[in-house]
Motif scaffolding. Structure first.
Motif, PDB file in Angstrom:
ATOM      1  N   SER A   1       0.977  -1.067  -0.101  1.00 38.78           N
ATOM      2  CA  SER A   1      -0.095  -0.078   0.095  1.00 38.78           C
ATOM      3  C   SER A   1       0.888   1.201   0.067  1.00 38.78           C
ATOM      4  O   SER A   1       0.689   2.281  -0.836  1.00 38.78           O
ATOM      5  CB  SER A   1      -0.999  -0.004   1.321  1.00 38.78           C
ATOM      6  OG  SER A   1      -1.606   1.032   1.114  1.00 38.78           O
ATOM      7  N   ALA A   2       1.923   1.400   0.972  1.00 35.51           N
ATOM      8  CA  ALA A   2       2.640   2.347   1.041  1.00 35.51           C
ATOM      9  C   ALA A   2       3.495   2.752  -0.257  1.00 35.51           C
ATOM     10  O   ALA A   2       3.561   3.918  -1.039  1.00 35.51           O
ATOM     11  CB  ALA A   2       3.845   2.479   2.194  1.00 35.51           C
TER      12      ALA A   2
ATOM     13  N   PHE B   1      -8.843   1.460  -3.402  1.00 35.65           N
ATOM     14  CA  PHE B   1      -7.393   1.284  -3.389  1.00 35.65           C
ATOM     15  C   PHE B   1      -6.763   0.148  -2.286  1.00 35.65           C
ATOM     16  O   PHE B   1      -6.350  -0.792  -2.844  1.00 35.65           O
ATOM     17  CB  PHE B   1      -6.447   2.552  -3.347  1.00 35.65           C
ATOM     18  CG  PHE B   1      -4.902   2.465  -2.975  1.00 35.65           C
ATOM     19  CD1 PHE B   1      -4.172   1.920  -3.926  1.00 35.65           C
ATOM     20  CD2 PHE B   1      -4.384   2.821  -1.694  1.00 35.65           C
ATOM     21  CE1 PHE B   1      -2.749   1.819  -3.896  1.00 35.65           C
ATOM     22  CE2 PHE B   1      -3.300   2.904  -1.550  1.00 35.65           C
ATOM     23  CZ  PHE B   1      -2.253   2.146  -2.547  1.00 35.65           C
ATOM     24  N   GLU B   2      -7.196   0.455  -1.367  1.00 35.44           N
ATOM     25  CA  GLU B   2      -6.931  -0.585  -0.097  1.00 35.44           C
ATOM     26  C   GLU B   2      -7.590  -1.895  -0.385  1.00 35.44           C
ATOM     27  O   GLU B   2      -6.986  -2.910  -0.160  1.00 35.44           O
ATOM     28  CB  GLU B   2      -7.307  -0.055   1.214  1.00 35.44           C
ATOM     29  CG  GLU B   2      -6.801   1.103   1.660  1.00 35.44           C
ATOM     30  CD  GLU B   2      -5.125   1.136   1.995  1.00 35.44           C
ATOM     31  OE1 GLU B   2      -4.714  -0.282   2.122  1.00 35.44           O
ATOM     32  OE2 GLU B   2      -4.373   2.052   2.068  1.00 35.44           O
TER      33      GLU B   2
ATOM     34  N   VAL C   1      -2.666   5.947  -8.706  1.00 36.12           N
ATOM     35  CA  VAL C   1      -3.272   5.475  -7.147  1.00 36.12           C
ATOM     36  C   VAL C   1      -3.580   7.185  -6.895  1.00 36.12           C
ATOM     37  O   VAL C   1      -4.614   7.326  -6.268  1.00 36.12           O
ATOM     38  CB  VAL C   1      -2.311   4.947  -6.331  1.00 36.12           C
ATOM     39  CG1 VAL C   1      -2.885   5.339  -4.872  1.00 36.12           C
ATOM     40  CG2 VAL C   1      -2.121   3.660  -6.773  1.00 36.12           C
ATOM     41  N   ARG C   2      -2.631   8.252  -6.965  1.00 37.59           N
ATOM     42  CA  ARG C   2      -3.013   9.374  -6.506  1.00 37.59           C
ATOM     43  C   ARG C   2      -4.134  10.161  -7.278  1.00 37.59           C
ATOM     44  O   ARG C   2      -4.989  10.747  -6.638  1.00 37.59           O
ATOM     45  CB  ARG C   2      -1.891  10.334  -6.834  1.00 37.59           C
ATOM     46  CG  ARG C   2      -0.665   9.981  -5.918  1.00 37.59           C
ATOM     47  CD  ARG C   2       0.334  11.027  -5.997  1.00 37.59           C
ATOM     48  NE  ARG C   2       1.366  10.715  -6.899  1.00 37.59           N
ATOM     49  CZ  ARG C   2       1.736  11.186  -8.083  1.00 37.59           C
ATOM     50  NH1 ARG C   2       1.058  12.533  -8.398  1.00 37.59           N
ATOM     51  NH2 ARG C   2       2.380  10.639  -8.805  1.00 37.59           N
TER      52      ARG C   2
ATOM     53  N   SER D   1     -10.168   6.086  -2.182  1.00 42.49           N
ATOM     54  CA  SER D   1      -9.241   5.548  -1.313  1.00 42.49           C
ATOM     55  C   SER D   1      -9.422   4.026  -0.920  1.00 42.49           C
ATOM     56  O   SER D   1      -8.553   3.380  -0.772  1.00 42.49           O
ATOM     57  CB  SER D   1      -8.440   6.390  -0.271  1.00 42.49           C
ATOM     58  OG  SER D   1      -9.614   6.501   0.715  1.00 42.49           O
TER      59      SER D   1
ATOM     60  N   ASN E   1      -7.255   8.533  -5.714  1.00 44.09           N
ATOM     61  CA  ASN E   1      -7.311   8.948  -4.385  1.00 44.09           C
ATOM     62  C   ASN E   1      -8.114  10.447  -4.419  1.00 44.09           C
ATOM     63  O   ASN E   1      -8.985  10.747  -3.602  1.00 44.09           O
ATOM     64  CB  ASN E   1      -6.174   8.869  -3.580  1.00 44.09           C
ATOM     65  CG  ASN E   1      -6.025   7.357  -3.107  1.00 44.09           C
ATOM     66  OD1 ASN E   1      -6.924   6.520  -3.146  1.00 44.09           O
ATOM     67  ND2 ASN E   1      -4.642   7.263  -2.447  1.00 44.09           N
TER      68      ASN E   1
ATOM     69  N   LEU F   1       1.349   3.827  -3.281  1.00 43.65           N
ATOM     70  CA  LEU F   1       0.794   5.183  -2.947  1.00 43.65           C
ATOM     71  C   LEU F   1       1.772   6.396  -3.739  1.00 43.65           C
ATOM     72  O   LEU F   1       1.045   7.525  -4.049  1.00 43.65           O
ATOM     73  CB  LEU F   1       1.045   5.681  -1.529  1.00 43.65           C
ATOM     74  CG  LEU F   1      -0.283   5.338  -0.747  1.00 43.65           C
ATOM     75  CD1 LEU F   1       0.091   5.673   0.895  1.00 43.65           C
ATOM     76  CD2 LEU F   1      -1.432   5.932  -0.985  1.00 43.65           C
ATOM     77  N   GLN F   2       2.846   5.956  -4.493  1.00 46.88           N
ATOM     78  CA  GLN F   2       3.622   6.706  -5.126  1.00 46.88           C
ATOM     79  C   GLN F   2       3.051   6.884  -6.453  1.00 46.88           C
ATOM     80  O   GLN F   2       3.267   7.734  -7.485  1.00 46.88           O
ATOM     81  CB  GLN F   2       5.089   6.329  -5.076  1.00 46.88           C
ATOM     82  CG  GLN F   2       5.783   6.063  -3.838  1.00 46.88           C
ATOM     83  CD  GLN F   2       7.047   5.259  -4.001  1.00 46.88           C
ATOM     84  OE1 GLN F   2       8.126   5.974  -4.466  1.00 46.88           O
ATOM     85  NE2 GLN F   2       7.021   4.074  -3.544  1.00 46.88           N
TER      86      GLN F   2
END
Length: 239
Positions: A194-195, A215-216, A203-204, A212, A207, A198-199
């Motif tokens: 996940s972390a 995404f998770e 994904v951005r 979001s 979100n 996020l880059q």
């Protein structure tokens, strides 16, 4: 030994010969994850179509639920958008219904891959099912990343690396630089997927649309380990 290769974008498909291969269609955010969820929650089969017009016409012809998305947003006039949570809403029963779906990237990638011997839909949600199918087929595998409007997507390629890691050492996963790169990305990001993702620009983008939770959800590995969407004539069904 069969080989696993990765196509970073549907725009690159003309460089590959799909005949005799297994094509794994991947659109982590969100079409392939949504299709897996739909079948896992009791949808009988899925008609993936390219255009919104086809989606509306197929839905009417087959009496199916319709789901459509463009640029990350639910398209107006359809039952659902492209969120897996649409199939987890108790207020909208989906079990026993068919589904027609059209998305910006994923369904188009699938329609462009039908020359393959077998076409399946892959996501983190059904990673083990896809790996098991590939082993049973004992054919070369091409992971077709849906990307974003023809461009590279990090999350789809990382999935390709995860699948390559699952299939080694039964498959040649070092025969192309694309697969090698995907493996390196997976190894780098798997400890905190996940972390790491996020880059990703996609994904951005997702979100920013307040999705979001999608995404998770889409990163849950093997939540639907028994779901394998396989192309059969004109539809996807759970094998």
């Amino acid at each position: 030994m069969p080989k696993l290769d990765i196509c970073f974008s549907p725009e690159l498909l003309p460089l590959y010969d799909l005949r005799g291969k297994v094509a794994v269609i991947v659109d982590i955010l969100r079409a392939s994850s949504t299709i897996v969820t739909a079948l896992g929650e009791g949808v009988t089969h899925v008609f993936p179509v390219a255009s919104l017009e086809e989606c509306a016409a197929y839905g009417q012809q087959h009496g199916s639920l319709t789901a459509a998305e463009r640029d990350g947003l639910a398209a107006p006039g359809f039952d659902l958008g492209n969120s897996p949570f649409g199939f987890l809403d108790a207020a909208r029963p989906v079990r026993g219904r068919s589904l027609t779906i059209s998305t910006t990237n994923g369904t188009a990638a699938l329609r462009r891959s039908l020359a393959a011997e077998a076409v399946v839909v892959g996501s983190f949600l059904n990673l083990a099912a896809v790996a098991g199918f590939a082993r049973r087929q004992q054919r070369d595998v091409l992971v077709v990343c849906a990307g974003w409007k023809g461009q590279f997507c990090l999350e789809d390629t990382v999935y390709g690396g995860a699948l390559a890691a699952q299939l080694a050492p039964d498959f040649d996963v070092h025969g192309s630089d694309a697969t090698l790169a995907a493996l390196h990305l997976w190894e780098h990001g798997k400890a905190d997927l996940s972390a790491y993702l996020l880059q990703s620009a996609h994904v951005r983008r997702l979100n920013s649309l307040e999705a979001s939770k999608d995404f998770e959800f889409c990163l849950r590995i093997d939540s639907y380990a028994d779901v394998l969407p396989v192309w059969q004539e004109d539809r996807l069904a759970n094998a």
